[in-house]
Design a protein around this motif. Sequence first.
Motif, PDB file in Angstrom:
ATOM      1  N   ASP A 260       0.858  -1.185   0.000  1.00  0.00           N
ATOM      2  CA  ASP A 260       0.000   0.000   0.000  1.00  0.00           C
ATOM      3  C   ASP A 260       0.895   1.235   0.000  1.00  0.00           C
ATOM      4  O   ASP A 260       1.751   1.405   0.882  1.00  0.00           O
ATOM      5  N   ARG A 261       0.704   2.114  -0.975  1.00  0.00           N
ATOM      6  CA  ARG A 261       1.619   3.249  -1.137  1.00  0.00           C
ATOM      7  C   ARG A 261       1.561   4.211   0.051  1.00  0.00           C
ATOM      8  O   ARG A 261       2.579   4.773   0.450  1.00  0.00           O
ATOM      9  N   THR A 262       0.373   4.419   0.614  1.00  0.00           N
ATOM     10  CA  THR A 262       0.268   5.326   1.754  1.00  0.00           C
ATOM     11  C   THR A 262       1.044   4.792   2.949  1.00  0.00           C
ATOM     12  O   THR A 262       1.750   5.529   3.645  1.00  0.00           O
ATOM     13  N   THR A 263       0.931   3.489   3.190  1.00  0.00           N
ATOM     14  CA  THR A 263       1.677   2.865   4.286  1.00  0.00           C
ATOM     15  C   THR A 263       3.176   2.984   4.046  1.00  0.00           C
ATOM     16  O   THR A 263       3.951   3.287   4.970  1.00  0.00           O
ATOM     17  N   ARG A 264       3.610   2.752   2.818  1.00  0.00           N
ATOM     18  CA  ARG A 264       5.036   2.856   2.495  1.00  0.00           C
ATOM     19  C   ARG A 264       5.551   4.278   2.710  1.00  0.00           C
ATOM     20  O   ARG A 264       6.656   4.474   3.236  1.00  0.00           O
ATOM     21  N   ASP A 265       4.767   5.282   2.319  1.00  0.00           N
ATOM     22  CA  ASP A 265       5.200   6.671   2.496  1.00  0.00           C
ATOM     23  C   ASP A 265       5.344   7.027   3.970  1.00  0.00           C
ATOM     24  O   ASP A 265       6.254   7.775   4.352  1.00  0.00           O
ATOM     25  N   ARG A 266       4.441   6.505   4.791  1.00  0.00           N
ATOM     26  CA  ARG A 266       4.567   6.771   6.229  1.00  0.00           C
ATOM     27  C   ARG A 266       5.792   6.068   6.806  1.00  0.00           C
ATOM     28  O   ARG A 266       6.462   6.602   7.696  1.00  0.00           O
ATOM     29  N   ALA A 267       6.107   4.872   6.307  1.00  0.00           N
ATOM     30  CA  ALA A 267       7.306   4.171   6.765  1.00  0.00           C
ATOM     31  C   ALA A 267       8.570   4.904   6.344  1.00  0.00           C
ATOM     32  O   ALA A 267       9.608   4.799   7.018  1.00  0.00           O
ATOM     33  N   LEU A 280      16.696   0.729   8.414  1.00  0.00           N
ATOM     34  CA  LEU A 280      17.478   0.198   7.300  1.00  0.00           C
ATOM     35  C   LEU A 280      17.682  -1.300   7.447  1.00  0.00           C
ATOM     36  O   LEU A 280      17.596  -2.053   6.462  1.00  0.00           O
ATOM     37  N   ARG A 281      17.933  -1.767   8.649  1.00  0.00           N
ATOM     38  CA  ARG A 281      18.080  -3.206   8.874  1.00  0.00           C
ATOM     39  C   ARG A 281      16.786  -3.953   8.588  1.00  0.00           C
ATOM     40  O   ARG A 281      16.802  -5.056   8.019  1.00  0.00           O
ATOM     41  N   ALA A 299      10.227  -4.438  -4.412  1.00  0.00           N
ATOM     42  CA  ALA A 299      10.427  -3.040  -4.816  1.00  0.00           C
ATOM     43  C   ALA A 299      10.197  -2.089  -3.651  1.00  0.00           C
ATOM     44  O   ALA A 299      10.927  -1.097  -3.503  1.00  0.00           O
ATOM     45  N   ALA A 300       9.191  -2.364  -2.821  1.00  0.00           N
ATOM     46  CA  ALA A 300       8.896  -1.462  -1.700  1.00  0.00           C
ATOM     47  C   ALA A 300      10.010  -1.457  -0.655  1.00  0.00           C
ATOM     48  O   ALA A 300      10.555  -0.391  -0.333  1.00  0.00           O
ATOM     49  N   PRO A 301      10.402  -2.613  -0.072  1.00  0.00           N
ATOM     50  CA  PRO A 301      11.481  -2.546   0.934  1.00  0.00           C
ATOM     51  C   PRO A 301      12.818  -2.123   0.348  1.00  0.00           C
ATOM     52  O   PRO A 301      13.611  -1.463   1.036  1.00  0.00           O
ATOM     53  N   LEU A 302      13.108  -2.477  -0.916  1.00  0.00           N
ATOM     54  CA  LEU A 302      14.364  -2.034  -1.521  1.00  0.00           C
ATOM     55  C   LEU A 302      14.393  -0.520  -1.693  1.00  0.00           C
ATOM     56  O   LEU A 302      15.423   0.129  -1.461  1.00  0.00           O
ATOM     57  N   THR A 303      13.262   0.057  -2.097  1.00  0.00           N
ATOM     58  CA  THR A 303      13.208   1.517  -2.233  1.00  0.00           C
ATOM     59  C   THR A 303      13.373   2.198  -0.882  1.00  0.00           C
ATOM     60  O   THR A 303      14.074   3.215  -0.764  1.00  0.00           O
ATOM     61  N   LEU A 304      12.723   1.659   0.138  1.00  0.00           N
ATOM     62  CA  LEU A 304      12.878   2.227   1.478  1.00  0.00           C
ATOM     63  C   LEU A 304      14.320   2.102   1.967  1.00  0.00           C
ATOM     64  O   LEU A 304      14.856   3.023   2.595  1.00  0.00           O
ATOM     65  N   ALA A 305      14.964   0.965   1.677  1.00  0.00           N
ATOM     66  CA  ALA A 305      16.369   0.800   2.065  1.00  0.00           C
ATOM     67  C   ALA A 305      17.243   1.818   1.344  1.00  0.00           C
ATOM     68  O   ALA A 305      18.144   2.431   1.948  1.00  0.00           O
ATOM     69  N   GLY A 306      16.992   2.014   0.044  1.00  0.00           N
ATOM     70  CA  GLY A 306      17.767   3.010  -0.693  1.00  0.00           C
ATOM     71  C   GLY A 306      17.551   4.416  -0.178  1.00  0.00           C
ATOM     72  O   GLY A 306      18.495   5.210  -0.083  1.00  0.00           O
TER      73      GLY A 306
END
Length: 474
Positions: A260-267, A280-281, A299-306
């Motif tokens: 969910d994009r909204t959840t990802r943006d909040r993370a 990051l871990r 794609a979601a966790p990799l983008t957040l890690a980047g």
Amino acid sequence: MLAALHDRDGRGRFGGRARLGIPGNADDWASAARQLTEGLVKGSERRGALPESIVAFLCQDPKDGESAREVMERLRPLAQLLRTACGALDVPVIEALCISDGRFWSYCCPSAQCCPSDGTPMGLPGTSVLAAAATYAGLQIRGSLREFRARLIPWETAAALEQESALNAVSMALIPRILDDESRTVVATETLDLAHRVMSRFADSTSAAGVPGVSGAPGLSGVPAVSGAASVSGALSADLRDDELLCHDEAATLILGLQDRTTRDRAAEWMEGDEAGPALRLWRALARRCVGPYGEHAAAPLTLAGWVAWSSGDELEAREALAMALGADPGYLFARLLHQACNEGLDPESIRRCLRKERVDRAGAEMIASSASSASSASSASSASSVDAGGASGAASTPSTRVASRRRRKPRSTGSAESRPGSRPSGTAGTRRPRSTADGSPAPEAPTRAGDGTGGGTRSRRGTGRHGTKQGET
């Protein structure tokens, strides 16, 4: 990678850089070459310095059973696509190099004496003056790109089968809730709460009495146990420790919830301070859990890690993670935007300010909503108390009111007002004429009650005295 070169007053200098992971499918090379070239040239132009020329580097380690020379030959079409894309923007590529397995080749130099067919060996690491100065300054060699990717690629162990089963089970229960508008917000809250709990678990594992790991976490058969600080060394051991602290069901819930994009943006707001390291871990660990058919979900966790790596100042890992995110899902817009911004050398602080403001605004809105809800609850409770008190009082007073009403009500006869005892006649005649019955005989007048008071008796006697008749006579 593309590096821009600027030549002013006869002194060359490096400018911006653009880096992109080599797509595994050769059909994607043309679009990747255009994206990389336009990002570098247009980004440099916006900063007011159009490159004079460009140097291209194609870096890839050999696959199993492949030699470094075979890698060079396999990537030759990609080098030509990069040269063509740069030429279309009027910026020439003066050199294109392939680097693989400690050797390099030039795609532009035709001389075998200058560039032998077996490649030219690169200098041993740590033997240059620059390497010695960096060591003296306390800088560390962080490893190769292969080691970076190893921290982010999905599992290929026996535990991958159990993780895939957990993803299958959780997806059946969670995806319908994410697609439902009413339960979507609830799922987002649950996902972020779980992520925060796991981050706290990671943070506690590194700070509890100096012991960086905790062994024996349930639900992770197939993941090697790591116990004690003495056995923890290097990135691989640190990643195994984090894998040990994260259960299959938890990882599946977080991976699917972050779609969910909204959840990802909040993370993405966990980008700095004490939150950045555990976040990051966690994103690395989740990327390793996107096994089997769930590779696109990485794609979601990799983008957040980047993003967290870039926000923390680690551009090397940021570019690698974002490139892997685009490899998992080439159309993932968040990864494309961050990758372009990182390659163009933009300051991540502008994005951090937006995320900070979003976090503060949401906290203020939640506080206002909570205060309004509390006030509404208090008002409802007060109204309910008033209604209960009023109902009890009314129920207690109703019987006495009815009794008093019955006591005050006087009985009246079925006749007219003229036949009521104790009432004053309205006409000039002194006698009251009784009504006749249907057969013409006079009806007897209603007797006067003694309890009606003196007024009625007096009026009756006055009537008798004036007209010389008695009650009941005609």
